[in-house]
Design a protein around this motif. Structure first.
Motif, PDB file in Angstrom:
ATOM      1  N   ILE A  23      16.551 -19.503 -67.858  1.00  0.00           N
ATOM      2  CA  ILE A  23      15.823 -21.037 -68.110  1.00  0.00           C
ATOM      3  C   ILE A  23      16.068 -22.072 -67.146  1.00  0.00           C
ATOM      4  CG2 ILE A  23      16.165 -23.169 -69.631  1.00  0.00           C
ATOM      5  CD1 ILE A  23      14.317 -21.172 -71.193  1.00  0.00           C
ATOM      6  N   TYR A  24      17.475 -22.046 -66.770  1.00  0.00           N
ATOM      7  CA  TYR A  24      18.076 -23.173 -65.775  1.00  0.00           C
ATOM      8  C   TYR A  24      17.436 -22.751 -64.384  1.00  0.00           C
ATOM      9  CZ  TYR A  24      20.638 -25.540 -69.169  1.00  0.00           C
ATOM     10  OH  TYR A  24      20.755 -26.038 -70.253  1.00  0.00           O
ATOM     11  N   VAL A  29       9.753 -24.329 -66.052  1.00  0.00           N
ATOM     12  CA  VAL A  29      10.622 -24.926 -67.196  1.00  0.00           C
ATOM     13  C   VAL A  29      11.166 -26.345 -66.749  1.00  0.00           C
ATOM     14  CG1 VAL A  29      12.333 -24.463 -68.694  1.00  0.00           C
ATOM     15  CG2 VAL A  29      10.964 -22.534 -68.220  1.00  0.00           C
ATOM     16  N   ARG A  30      11.983 -26.188 -65.459  1.00  0.00           N
ATOM     17  CA  ARG A  30      12.734 -27.184 -65.044  1.00  0.00           C
ATOM     18  C   ARG A  30      11.905 -28.415 -64.274  1.00  0.00           C
ATOM     19  NH1 ARG A  30      17.219 -28.015 -67.473  1.00  0.00           N
ATOM     20  NH2 ARG A  30      17.769 -29.275 -65.535  1.00  0.00           N
ATOM     21  N   LEU A  33      12.451 -31.639 -65.874  1.00  0.00           N
ATOM     22  CA  LEU A  33      14.118 -31.571 -66.231  1.00  0.00           C
ATOM     23  C   LEU A  33      15.052 -31.606 -65.244  1.00  0.00           C
ATOM     24  CD1 LEU A  33      13.618 -28.994 -69.185  1.00  0.00           C
ATOM     25  CD2 LEU A  33      14.041 -31.356 -69.544  1.00  0.00           C
ATOM     26  N   GLY A  71      13.950 -18.843 -75.439  1.00  0.00           N
ATOM     27  CA  GLY A  71      14.518 -19.769 -74.841  1.00  0.00           C
ATOM     28  C   GLY A  71      15.651 -20.564 -75.729  1.00  0.00           C
ATOM     29  N   SER A  87      16.354 -30.987 -78.444  1.00  0.00           N
ATOM     30  CA  SER A  87      15.930 -30.670 -76.951  1.00  0.00           C
ATOM     31  C   SER A  87      15.532 -29.050 -77.058  1.00  0.00           C
ATOM     32  CB  SER A  87      16.985 -30.827 -75.892  1.00  0.00           C
ATOM     33  OG  SER A  87      17.393 -32.152 -75.609  1.00  0.00           O
ATOM     34  N   GLN A  89      13.792 -25.747 -74.513  1.00  0.00           N
ATOM     35  CA  GLN A  89      13.234 -25.213 -73.335  1.00  0.00           C
ATOM     36  C   GLN A  89      12.817 -23.599 -73.644  1.00  0.00           C
ATOM     37  OE1 GLN A  89      15.885 -26.132 -69.587  1.00  0.00           O
ATOM     38  NE2 GLN A  89      17.033 -27.347 -71.202  1.00  0.00           N
ATOM     39  N   THR A 124      11.210 -36.704 -73.686  1.00  0.00           N
ATOM     40  CA  THR A 124      10.414 -36.143 -72.730  1.00  0.00           C
ATOM     41  C   THR A 124       9.683 -36.857 -71.477  1.00  0.00           C
ATOM     42  OG1 THR A 124       8.768 -34.265 -72.128  1.00  0.00           O
ATOM     43  CG2 THR A 124       8.518 -35.882 -73.923  1.00  0.00           C
ATOM     44  N   SER A 131       4.611 -31.125 -74.183  1.00  0.00           N
ATOM     45  CA  SER A 131       5.681 -31.470 -74.997  1.00  0.00           C
ATOM     46  C   SER A 131       5.418 -32.746 -75.754  1.00  0.00           C
ATOM     47  CB  SER A 131       6.949 -31.874 -74.024  1.00  0.00           C
ATOM     48  OG  SER A 131       8.249 -31.812 -74.722  1.00  0.00           O
TER      49      SER A 131
END
Length: 161
Positions: A23-24, A29-30, A33, A71, A87, A89, A124, A131
């Motif tokens: 995810i990170y 995804v990021r 974020l 996720g 939250s 992801q 968001t 989102s």
């Protein structure tokens, strides 16, 4: 553990590190974020989540029949400190198929009915229209907009009825 029609939601464990790292490290995804995180930041973040206070919850989401990682979802104090924030992801290959809606709904229900929270918030970027639509679909209402992390943020909320 929680269960939806297609997924299982269980507490984050140290053994989830490799999956959560996906995810990170994912640009898509990021995107809204703060960008990709480096290994040391991911490890520190995971350690913090694993050793969090009693009022913070961190879960991994897996496909029910294959155990494939979908996720991550959390419920913890919002930046402003007044309410709990949900939250989520999900990896891009799970986007657009309703998994986000399913999973977030279960955690909202848990927060409002099991934890008896009067209100849950979600934040968001306003630019993250997918989102925003998901939160609105779940009955969350736009409460206000603010500037944080170098971008316009939308703060959504839902209250117990």
């Amino acid at each position: 553990m929680f269960e939806t029609e297609r997924s299982l939601i269980r507490s984050l464990q140290k053994s989830d590190y490799v999956d959560v790292k996906k995810i990170y490290e994912n640009k898509e995804v990021r995107k809204y974020l703060g960008g990709i995180r480096q290994d040391d930041a991911i490890e520190a973040g995971l350690d913090e989540m694993l050793n969090s206070s009693d009022n913070s919850f961190y879960w991994v989401v897996r496909e029910k029949h294959t155990d494939e990682f979908i996720g991550f979802i959390s419920l913890d104090p919002h930046h402003d400190g007044d309410y709990m924030e949900i939250s989520y992801q999900l990896l891009p290959n799970w986007w657009g198929a309703g998994y986000g809606t399913e999973v977030v709904q279960v955690i909202i229900t848990f927060a409002l009915h099991e934890l008896k929270l009067p209100k849950v918030v979600a934040e968001t970027q306003t630019a993250n229209t997918s989102s925003c639509k998901l939160l609105e679909k779940l009955g969350m209402e736009l409460e206000r907009k603010t500037s944080r992390f170098g971008a316009e943020q939308a703060i959504y909320c839902i209250r117990t009825s």
